[in-house]
Scaffold this motif. Structure first.
Motif, PDB file in Angstrom:
ATOM      1  N   SER A 330       0.919  -1.276  -0.019  1.00 34.26           N
ATOM      2  CA  SER A 330       0.051   0.019  -0.010  1.00 34.26           C
ATOM      3  C   SER A 330       0.896   1.149  -0.031  1.00 34.26           C
ATOM      4  O   SER A 330       0.604   2.385  -0.533  1.00 34.26           O
ATOM      5  N   VAL A 333       2.651   2.080  -3.142  1.00 33.91           N
ATOM      6  CA  VAL A 333       1.958   2.481  -4.500  1.00 33.91           C
ATOM      7  C   VAL A 333       1.203   3.781  -4.261  1.00 33.91           C
ATOM      8  O   VAL A 333       1.321   4.696  -4.858  1.00 33.91           O
ATOM      9  N   ILE A 334       0.746   3.940  -2.915  1.00 35.30           N
ATOM     10  CA  ILE A 334       0.373   5.171  -2.405  1.00 35.30           C
ATOM     11  C   ILE A 334       1.086   6.471  -2.478  1.00 35.30           C
ATOM     12  O   ILE A 334       0.767   7.693  -2.839  1.00 35.30           O
ATOM     13  N   PRO A 336       4.079   7.268  -3.656  1.00 38.59           N
ATOM     14  CA  PRO A 336       4.561   8.116  -4.702  1.00 38.59           C
ATOM     15  C   PRO A 336       3.395   8.408  -5.597  1.00 38.59           C
ATOM     16  O   PRO A 336       3.722   9.722  -6.293  1.00 38.59           O
ATOM     17  N   ALA A 337       2.236   7.861  -5.595  1.00 37.32           N
ATOM     18  CA  ALA A 337       1.012   8.388  -6.619  1.00 37.32           C
ATOM     19  C   ALA A 337       0.720   9.771  -5.910  1.00 37.32           C
ATOM     20  O   ALA A 337       0.541  10.596  -6.786  1.00 37.32           O
ATOM     21  N   LEU A 338       0.421   9.802  -4.805  1.00 35.90           N
ATOM     22  CA  LEU A 338       0.106  10.960  -4.047  1.00 35.90           C
ATOM     23  C   LEU A 338       1.192  12.134  -4.167  1.00 35.90           C
ATOM     24  O   LEU A 338       0.854  13.470  -4.244  1.00 35.90           O
ATOM     25  N   LEU A 340       3.326  12.603  -6.432  1.00 37.18           N
ATOM     26  CA  LEU A 340       3.265  13.038  -7.878  1.00 37.18           C
ATOM     27  C   LEU A 340       2.022  13.976  -8.090  1.00 37.18           C
ATOM     28  O   LEU A 340       2.050  15.002  -8.819  1.00 37.18           O
ATOM     29  N   ARG A 341       1.078  13.882  -7.334  1.00 38.53           N
ATOM     30  CA  ARG A 341      -0.055  14.917  -7.316  1.00 38.53           C
ATOM     31  C   ARG A 341       0.268  16.090  -6.474  1.00 38.53           C
ATOM     32  O   ARG A 341      -0.603  16.933  -6.389  1.00 38.53           O
ATOM     33  N   TYR A 346       3.460  13.415   1.442  1.00 41.61           N
ATOM     34  CA  TYR A 346       3.851  12.075   0.652  1.00 41.61           C
ATOM     35  C   TYR A 346       5.138  12.173  -0.017  1.00 41.61           C
ATOM     36  O   TYR A 346       5.830  11.197  -0.277  1.00 41.61           O
ATOM     37  N   THR A 350       8.142   9.510   0.429  1.00 34.52           N
ATOM     38  CA  THR A 350       8.684   9.113  -0.786  1.00 34.52           C
ATOM     39  C   THR A 350      10.328   9.431  -0.896  1.00 34.52           C
ATOM     40  O   THR A 350      10.882   8.427  -1.341  1.00 34.52           O
TER      41      THR A 350
END
Length: 407
Positions: A330, A333-334, A336-338, A340-341, A346, A350
Protein backbone atom coordinates in the motif's frame (compact mmCIF):
# COMPACT_ATOMS: atom_id res chain seq x y z
CA UNK A 1 -13.69 15.83 26.20
CA UNK A 2 -11.21 17.61 23.92
CA UNK A 3 -10.24 15.67 20.80
CA UNK A 4 -6.49 15.97 21.42
CA UNK A 5 -6.95 14.56 24.90
CA UNK A 6 -8.83 11.58 23.47
CA UNK A 7 -5.92 10.78 21.16
CA UNK A 8 -3.45 11.14 24.04
CA UNK A 9 -5.47 8.65 26.11
CA UNK A 10 -5.52 6.24 23.16
CA UNK A 11 -1.76 6.61 22.82
CA UNK A 12 -1.28 5.61 26.46
CA UNK A 13 -2.92 2.32 25.54
CA UNK A 14 -0.77 1.94 22.42
CA UNK A 15 2.41 2.57 24.42
CA UNK A 16 1.26 0.06 27.03
CA UNK A 17 0.67 -2.53 24.30
CA UNK A 18 4.11 -1.87 22.79
CA UNK A 19 5.80 -2.36 26.16
CA UNK A 20 3.78 -5.47 27.00
CA UNK A 21 4.60 -7.19 23.69
CA UNK A 22 8.33 -6.56 24.07
CA UNK A 23 8.56 -7.57 27.71
CA UNK A 24 6.38 -10.63 27.08
CA UNK A 25 8.69 -11.85 24.32
CA UNK A 26 11.78 -11.14 26.38
CA UNK A 27 10.41 -13.14 29.30
CA UNK A 28 8.83 -16.02 27.39
CA UNK A 29 10.46 -16.17 23.94
CA UNK A 30 13.75 -17.50 22.65
CA UNK A 31 16.77 -15.27 23.19
CA UNK A 32 19.11 -15.58 20.23
CA UNK A 33 22.61 -16.86 21.12
CA UNK A 34 25.34 -14.25 21.27
CA UNK A 35 27.01 -14.71 17.90
CA UNK A 36 27.91 -12.84 14.70
CA UNK A 37 27.19 -9.09 15.03
CA UNK A 38 25.78 -9.42 18.54
CA UNK A 39 28.95 -11.11 19.72
CA UNK A 40 31.25 -8.73 17.86
CA UNK A 41 29.61 -5.62 19.31
CA UNK A 42 29.76 -7.11 22.80
CA UNK A 43 33.42 -8.09 22.44
CA UNK A 44 34.24 -4.60 21.19
CA UNK A 45 32.68 -2.97 24.26
CA UNK A 46 34.38 -5.37 26.66
CA UNK A 47 37.74 -4.91 24.95
CA UNK A 48 37.35 -1.13 25.12
CA UNK A 49 36.76 -1.38 28.87
CA UNK A 50 39.58 -3.80 29.52
CA UNK A 51 42.32 -2.52 27.20
CA UNK A 52 41.10 0.85 25.90
CA UNK A 53 41.29 -0.40 22.30
CA UNK A 54 38.33 0.39 20.02
CA UNK A 55 38.41 -2.38 17.43
CA UNK A 56 35.66 -4.35 15.72
CA UNK A 57 36.57 -7.98 14.99
CA UNK A 58 40.19 -7.22 15.82
CA UNK A 59 42.57 -6.29 18.62
CA UNK A 60 44.17 -3.40 16.71
CA UNK A 61 42.30 -0.07 16.46
CA UNK A 62 40.04 0.31 13.42
CA UNK A 63 37.03 2.26 12.15
CA UNK A 64 34.97 -0.60 10.79
CA UNK A 65 31.88 0.49 12.74
CA UNK A 66 30.79 3.82 14.16
CA UNK A 67 30.64 4.03 17.97
CA UNK A 68 26.92 4.61 18.66
CA UNK A 69 25.98 1.14 19.90
CA UNK A 70 29.47 0.19 21.20
CA UNK A 71 29.58 3.25 23.47
CA UNK A 72 26.07 2.50 24.77
CA UNK A 73 27.17 -1.06 25.59
CA UNK A 74 30.42 0.17 27.13
CA UNK A 75 28.50 2.57 29.37
CA UNK A 76 26.14 -0.19 30.52
CA UNK A 77 29.01 -2.59 31.24
CA UNK A 78 30.96 0.09 33.10
CA UNK A 79 28.00 1.00 35.31
CA UNK A 80 26.44 -2.41 35.90
CA UNK A 81 29.45 -4.70 35.57
CA UNK A 82 30.58 -7.29 33.05
CA UNK A 83 31.90 -10.20 35.07
CA UNK A 84 29.77 -12.13 34.35
CA UNK A 85 28.46 -10.32 31.30
CA UNK A 86 25.05 -11.97 30.87
CA UNK A 87 23.16 -10.12 33.68
CA UNK A 88 24.07 -6.76 32.12
CA UNK A 89 23.20 -8.02 28.65
CA UNK A 90 19.79 -8.94 30.01
CA UNK A 91 19.45 -5.50 31.55
CA UNK A 92 20.30 -3.97 28.17
CA UNK A 93 17.52 -6.02 26.62
CA UNK A 94 15.10 -4.69 29.24
CA UNK A 95 16.19 -1.14 28.49
CA UNK A 96 15.58 -1.85 24.82
CA UNK A 97 11.99 -2.78 25.65
CA UNK A 98 11.42 0.75 26.98
CA UNK A 99 13.40 2.72 24.36
CA UNK A 100 10.95 1.89 21.54
CA UNK A 101 8.23 3.74 23.43
CA UNK A 102 10.05 6.92 22.38
CA UNK A 103 9.91 5.77 18.76
CA UNK A 104 6.22 4.87 18.98
CA UNK A 105 5.38 8.25 20.53
CA UNK A 106 7.29 10.30 17.97
CA UNK A 107 5.86 8.33 15.06
CA UNK A 108 2.48 9.33 16.47
CA UNK A 109 3.58 12.96 16.64
CA UNK A 110 4.98 12.84 13.10
CA UNK A 111 1.81 11.27 11.68
CA UNK A 112 -0.28 13.87 13.48
CA UNK A 113 1.79 16.70 11.99
CA UNK A 114 1.89 15.30 8.48
CA UNK A 115 -1.73 14.18 8.29
CA UNK A 116 -4.04 13.94 11.31
CA UNK A 117 -3.82 12.67 14.92
CA UNK A 118 -5.72 9.55 13.84
CA UNK A 119 -2.97 8.83 11.30
CA UNK A 120 -0.43 9.26 14.09
CA UNK A 121 -2.25 6.75 16.28
CA UNK A 122 -2.50 4.26 13.44
CA UNK A 123 1.22 4.61 12.66
CA UNK A 124 2.09 4.16 16.33
CA UNK A 125 -0.07 1.05 16.53
CA UNK A 126 1.68 -0.45 13.51
CA UNK A 127 5.07 0.21 15.09
CA UNK A 128 3.88 -1.17 18.44
CA UNK A 129 2.93 -4.58 17.05
CA UNK A 130 5.21 -4.98 14.02
CA UNK A 131 7.11 -8.26 14.64
CA UNK A 132 10.62 -7.08 13.69
CA UNK A 133 10.26 -4.12 16.03
CA UNK A 134 9.14 -6.34 18.89
CA UNK A 135 11.75 -9.05 18.36
CA UNK A 136 14.67 -6.66 17.93
CA UNK A 137 14.39 -5.51 21.53
CA UNK A 138 15.92 -8.84 22.54
CA UNK A 139 18.99 -8.37 20.31
CA UNK A 140 22.29 -6.64 21.00
CA UNK A 141 22.24 -4.79 17.69
CA UNK A 142 21.91 -1.24 16.38
CA UNK A 143 18.24 -1.53 15.40
CA UNK A 144 16.48 -0.33 18.56
CA UNK A 145 18.78 2.64 19.15
CA UNK A 146 18.58 3.57 15.49
CA UNK A 147 14.79 3.45 15.28
CA UNK A 148 14.48 5.48 18.48
CA UNK A 149 16.67 8.33 17.25
CA UNK A 150 15.34 8.10 13.67
CA UNK A 151 11.75 8.59 14.83
CA UNK A 152 12.64 11.75 16.76
CA UNK A 153 14.73 12.94 13.81
CA UNK A 154 11.82 12.52 11.38
CA UNK A 155 9.57 14.57 13.64
CA UNK A 156 12.14 17.37 13.82
CA UNK A 157 12.58 17.30 10.03
CA UNK A 158 8.83 17.80 9.60
CA UNK A 159 9.05 20.71 12.04
CA UNK A 160 11.86 22.21 9.92
CA UNK A 161 9.72 22.00 6.80
CA UNK A 162 6.63 23.43 8.47
CA UNK A 163 8.06 26.07 10.81
CA UNK A 164 11.72 26.55 9.80
CA UNK A 165 12.69 27.59 13.33
CA UNK A 166 16.34 27.78 14.37
CA UNK A 167 15.80 25.44 17.31
CA UNK A 168 14.64 22.71 14.95
CA UNK A 169 17.73 23.08 12.74
CA UNK A 170 19.96 22.86 15.82
CA UNK A 171 18.10 19.82 17.15
CA UNK A 172 18.11 18.17 13.73
CA UNK A 173 21.88 18.57 13.45
CA UNK A 174 22.43 16.93 16.83
CA UNK A 175 20.05 14.07 16.09
CA UNK A 176 21.67 13.52 12.70
CA UNK A 177 25.03 13.18 14.43
CA UNK A 178 23.63 10.56 16.79
CA UNK A 179 22.03 8.71 13.88
CA UNK A 180 25.26 8.62 11.88
CA UNK A 181 27.18 7.38 14.92
CA UNK A 182 24.68 4.52 15.17
CA UNK A 183 24.25 3.86 11.43
CA UNK A 184 26.01 5.99 8.80
CA UNK A 185 23.41 5.27 6.09
CA UNK A 186 21.16 7.95 7.63
CA UNK A 187 23.48 10.80 6.57
CA UNK A 188 21.86 11.55 3.17
CA UNK A 189 18.52 12.18 4.88
CA UNK A 190 19.95 15.51 6.05
CA UNK A 191 19.19 17.17 2.71
CA UNK A 192 15.51 16.25 2.49
CA UNK A 193 13.84 19.10 4.43
CA UNK A 194 16.14 21.65 2.80
CA UNK A 195 15.11 20.46 -0.66
CA UNK A 196 11.48 21.05 0.28
CA UNK A 197 12.24 24.46 1.76
CA UNK A 198 14.07 25.45 -1.41
CA UNK A 199 11.24 24.17 -3.59
CA UNK A 200 8.67 26.17 -1.62
CA UNK A 201 10.64 29.40 -1.09
CA UNK A 202 13.23 29.21 -3.87
CA UNK A 203 15.91 29.92 -1.28
CA UNK A 204 17.69 28.01 1.46
CA UNK A 205 17.89 28.90 5.17
CA UNK A 206 21.68 29.19 5.00
CA UNK A 207 22.22 30.55 8.52
CA UNK A 208 20.02 27.96 10.22
CA UNK A 209 21.50 25.20 8.10
CA UNK A 210 25.03 26.16 9.06
CA UNK A 211 24.04 26.21 12.74
CA UNK A 212 22.63 22.70 12.36
CA UNK A 213 25.83 21.63 10.61
CA UNK A 214 27.87 23.04 13.51
CA UNK A 215 25.88 20.99 16.03
CA UNK A 216 26.29 17.91 13.82
CA UNK A 217 30.05 18.48 13.76
CA UNK A 218 30.12 18.93 17.54
CA UNK A 219 28.39 15.58 18.06
CA UNK A 220 30.71 13.86 15.58
CA UNK A 221 33.90 15.56 16.78
CA UNK A 222 34.94 13.01 19.46
CA UNK A 223 34.89 10.32 16.78
CA UNK A 224 36.79 12.49 14.33
CA UNK A 225 39.40 13.46 16.93
CA UNK A 226 39.87 9.83 17.95
CA UNK A 227 40.38 8.81 14.32
CA UNK A 228 42.84 11.65 13.72
CA UNK A 229 44.90 10.86 16.81
CA UNK A 230 44.89 7.12 16.07
CA UNK A 231 45.32 7.04 12.29
CA UNK A 232 46.68 10.58 11.61
CA UNK A 233 44.04 11.25 8.97
CA UNK A 234 40.49 12.52 8.78
CA UNK A 235 38.06 9.60 8.72
CA UNK A 236 34.58 11.13 8.88
CA UNK A 237 32.46 8.01 9.33
CA UNK A 238 33.95 4.53 8.91
CA UNK A 239 36.41 2.79 6.66
CA UNK A 240 36.66 -0.78 5.42
CA UNK A 241 33.38 -2.37 6.51
CA UNK A 242 31.41 -1.22 3.45
CA UNK A 243 33.57 -3.29 1.11
CA UNK A 244 32.20 -6.54 2.47
CA UNK A 245 28.45 -5.90 1.97
CA UNK A 246 29.11 -4.16 -1.36
CA UNK A 247 31.00 -7.18 -2.68
CA UNK A 248 28.30 -9.46 -1.26
CA UNK A 249 25.73 -7.53 -3.26
CA UNK A 250 27.46 -8.51 -6.52
CA UNK A 251 26.40 -12.15 -6.24
CA UNK A 252 23.13 -12.22 -8.24
CA UNK A 253 20.44 -14.23 -6.49
CA UNK A 254 22.97 -15.64 -4.00
CA UNK A 255 24.42 -18.18 -6.41
CA UNK A 256 27.73 -18.40 -4.57
CA UNK A 257 29.86 -16.91 -7.33
CA UNK A 258 32.29 -15.07 -5.00
CA UNK A 259 35.47 -16.76 -3.82
CA UNK A 260 35.82 -14.94 -0.51
CA UNK A 261 38.99 -16.80 0.47
CA UNK A 262 40.96 -15.28 -2.42
CA UNK A 263 39.96 -11.65 -1.82
CA UNK A 264 41.77 -9.67 0.91
CA UNK A 265 39.56 -7.46 3.06
CA UNK A 266 41.12 -4.23 1.80
CA UNK A 267 40.43 -5.25 -1.80
CA UNK A 268 36.78 -6.22 -1.44
CA UNK A 269 35.32 -2.93 -2.61
CA UNK A 270 37.51 -2.86 -5.72
CA UNK A 271 36.61 -6.47 -6.49
CA UNK A 272 32.94 -5.59 -6.16
CA UNK A 273 33.34 -2.80 -8.71
CA UNK A 274 35.17 -5.14 -11.08
CA UNK A 275 32.45 -7.78 -10.80
CA UNK A 276 29.73 -5.17 -11.35
CA UNK A 277 31.35 -3.79 -14.50
CA UNK A 278 31.99 -7.29 -15.87
CA UNK A 279 28.49 -8.48 -15.02
CA UNK A 280 26.79 -5.52 -16.72
CA UNK A 281 28.91 -6.08 -19.82
CA UNK A 282 28.44 -9.87 -20.01
CA UNK A 283 24.83 -10.33 -18.83
CA UNK A 284 23.09 -6.96 -18.38
CA UNK A 285 19.62 -8.48 -18.04
CA UNK A 286 20.68 -10.64 -15.09
CA UNK A 287 22.59 -7.88 -13.30
CA UNK A 288 20.09 -5.09 -13.87
CA UNK A 289 17.31 -7.43 -12.77
CA UNK A 290 19.24 -8.33 -9.61
CA UNK A 291 19.98 -4.73 -8.68
CA UNK A 292 16.32 -3.77 -9.16
CA UNK A 293 13.58 -6.41 -8.83
CA UNK A 294 15.80 -9.11 -7.32
CA UNK A 295 16.96 -7.05 -4.34
CA UNK A 296 13.50 -5.48 -4.04
CA UNK A 297 11.99 -8.91 -3.37
CA UNK A 298 14.55 -9.70 -0.68
CA UNK A 299 13.92 -6.42 1.11
CA UNK A 300 10.15 -6.28 0.94
CA UNK A 301 8.85 -9.84 0.62
CA UNK A 302 10.57 -11.40 3.63
CA UNK A 303 10.22 -10.61 7.32
CA UNK A 304 13.17 -10.29 9.68
CA UNK A 305 11.63 -12.00 12.69
CA UNK A 306 13.95 -14.84 13.82
CA UNK A 307 12.11 -17.22 16.16
CA UNK A 308 9.34 -14.72 16.91
CA UNK A 309 6.66 -16.70 14.98
CA UNK A 310 7.14 -19.60 17.42
CA UNK A 311 6.51 -17.37 20.44
CA UNK A 312 3.05 -16.18 19.39
CA UNK A 313 -0.15 -17.95 18.28
CA UNK A 314 -0.17 -19.01 14.65
CA UNK A 315 -3.26 -16.95 13.83
CA UNK A 316 -1.67 -13.85 15.35
CA UNK A 317 1.50 -14.12 13.30
CA UNK A 318 -0.59 -14.74 10.18
CA UNK A 319 -2.26 -11.38 10.86
CA UNK A 320 1.14 -9.75 11.32
CA UNK A 321 2.27 -11.09 7.94
CA UNK A 322 -0.84 -9.60 6.33
CA UNK A 323 -0.07 -6.33 8.09
CA UNK A 324 3.47 -6.42 6.70
CA UNK A 325 2.38 -6.85 3.10
CA UNK A 326 -0.40 -4.30 3.49
CA UNK A 327 2.04 -1.69 4.83
CA UNK A 328 4.66 -2.43 2.18
CA UNK A 329 2.57 -2.63 -0.96
CA UNK A 330 0.00 0.00 0.00
CA UNK A 331 2.78 2.40 0.93
CA UNK A 332 4.83 1.73 -2.20
CA UNK A 333 1.82 2.43 -4.43
CA UNK A 334 0.08 5.23 -2.55
CA UNK A 335 3.06 7.34 -1.48
CA UNK A 336 4.62 8.03 -4.90
CA UNK A 337 1.18 8.37 -6.53
CA UNK A 338 0.11 11.09 -4.11
CA UNK A 339 3.56 12.68 -4.13
CA UNK A 340 3.27 13.13 -7.90
CA UNK A 341 -0.05 14.88 -7.33
CA UNK A 342 1.71 17.51 -5.26
CA UNK A 343 0.98 16.22 -1.75
CA UNK A 344 4.01 17.49 0.17
CA UNK A 345 3.69 15.05 3.09
CA UNK A 346 3.79 12.08 0.75
CA UNK A 347 6.59 13.71 -1.22
CA UNK A 348 8.69 13.95 1.92
CA UNK A 349 8.06 10.31 2.84
CA UNK A 350 8.65 9.07 -0.72
CA UNK A 351 11.93 10.94 -1.14
CA UNK A 352 13.22 9.82 2.26
CA UNK A 353 12.28 6.21 1.58
CA UNK A 354 13.87 6.42 -1.87
CA UNK A 355 17.15 7.61 -0.37
CA UNK A 356 17.22 4.76 2.15
CA UNK A 357 16.19 2.20 -0.43
CA UNK A 358 18.70 3.46 -3.00
CA UNK A 359 21.58 3.18 -0.55
CA UNK A 360 20.70 -0.39 0.39
CA UNK A 361 20.20 -1.43 -3.24
CA UNK A 362 23.95 -0.99 -3.70
CA UNK A 363 24.83 -3.52 -1.01
CA UNK A 364 23.92 -7.11 -0.21
CA UNK A 365 20.14 -7.33 0.25
CA UNK A 366 19.19 -8.44 3.74
CA UNK A 367 15.63 -8.40 5.07
CA UNK A 368 17.00 -6.76 8.23
CA UNK A 369 17.68 -3.58 6.23
CA UNK A 370 13.95 -2.96 5.75
CA UNK A 371 13.86 -2.03 9.43
CA UNK A 372 14.77 1.61 8.83
CA UNK A 373 12.49 1.98 5.78
CA UNK A 374 9.31 0.86 7.52
CA UNK A 375 8.52 4.13 9.37
CA UNK A 376 8.07 5.93 6.04
CA UNK A 377 5.78 3.18 4.74
CA UNK A 378 3.80 3.07 7.98
CA UNK A 379 3.30 6.83 7.98
CA UNK A 380 2.27 6.90 4.33
CA UNK A 381 -0.16 4.01 4.68
CA UNK A 382 -1.69 5.42 7.86
CA UNK A 383 -2.03 8.85 6.26
CA UNK A 384 -3.86 7.41 3.27
CA UNK A 385 -6.19 5.29 5.39
CA UNK A 386 -7.03 8.24 7.59
CA UNK A 387 -7.64 10.42 4.54
CA UNK A 388 -10.07 7.87 3.11
CA UNK A 389 -11.86 7.56 6.46
CA UNK A 390 -12.19 11.33 6.87
CA UNK A 391 -13.39 11.73 3.29
CA UNK A 392 -16.03 9.06 3.83
CA UNK A 393 -17.08 10.64 7.12
CA UNK A 394 -17.37 14.09 5.55
CA UNK A 395 -19.39 12.69 2.66
CA UNK A 396 -21.69 10.89 5.09
CA UNK A 397 -22.24 14.10 7.04
CA UNK A 398 -23.03 15.99 3.83
CA UNK A 399 -25.57 13.36 2.81
CA UNK A 400 -27.24 13.61 6.22
CA UNK A 401 -27.44 17.40 5.92
CA UNK A 402 -28.99 17.14 2.49
CA UNK A 403 -31.54 14.61 3.75
CA UNK A 404 -32.51 17.09 6.46
CA UNK A 405 -32.93 19.88 3.96
CA UNK A 406 -29.79 21.87 4.78
CA UNK A 407 -28.19 21.62 1.35
Amino acid sequence: MRTDRVYTIIMVGVLGLALFLRLHYLLTGTIEPLEWDQLNYTKLALQLLDTGVYAYRDTEPNTLVTPGLPMFLTFMFAVFGHDPVEPTLMLIRYVQCFLPLIAVWFLYKTGARLFHPAAGVLTALMAAVYPSYVWSSSLILTEVLFLTVLSVFLYVQVCIMEENRTVHHLTGGGLLGLLVLIRPNALPLAVVPYLFLWYRNRKLPIRQGLLGLAVFAAVMSPWWVRNWLTFHQFIPIARGEAGNPFLGGTDPYFRGTIDWSSIPEQGQFAEGLRRLRAGLAEDPVLWIGWFTIGKFKVFFETLWVGPYPFAVPEWYFALLKKLHFFIVYSGLVIMPALALRGKRSYGYLTLSLGIFWGIHQIFIPVDRYLYGMLPFLMLGTAGALTGIWRLAADKGSLIQLREKGFS
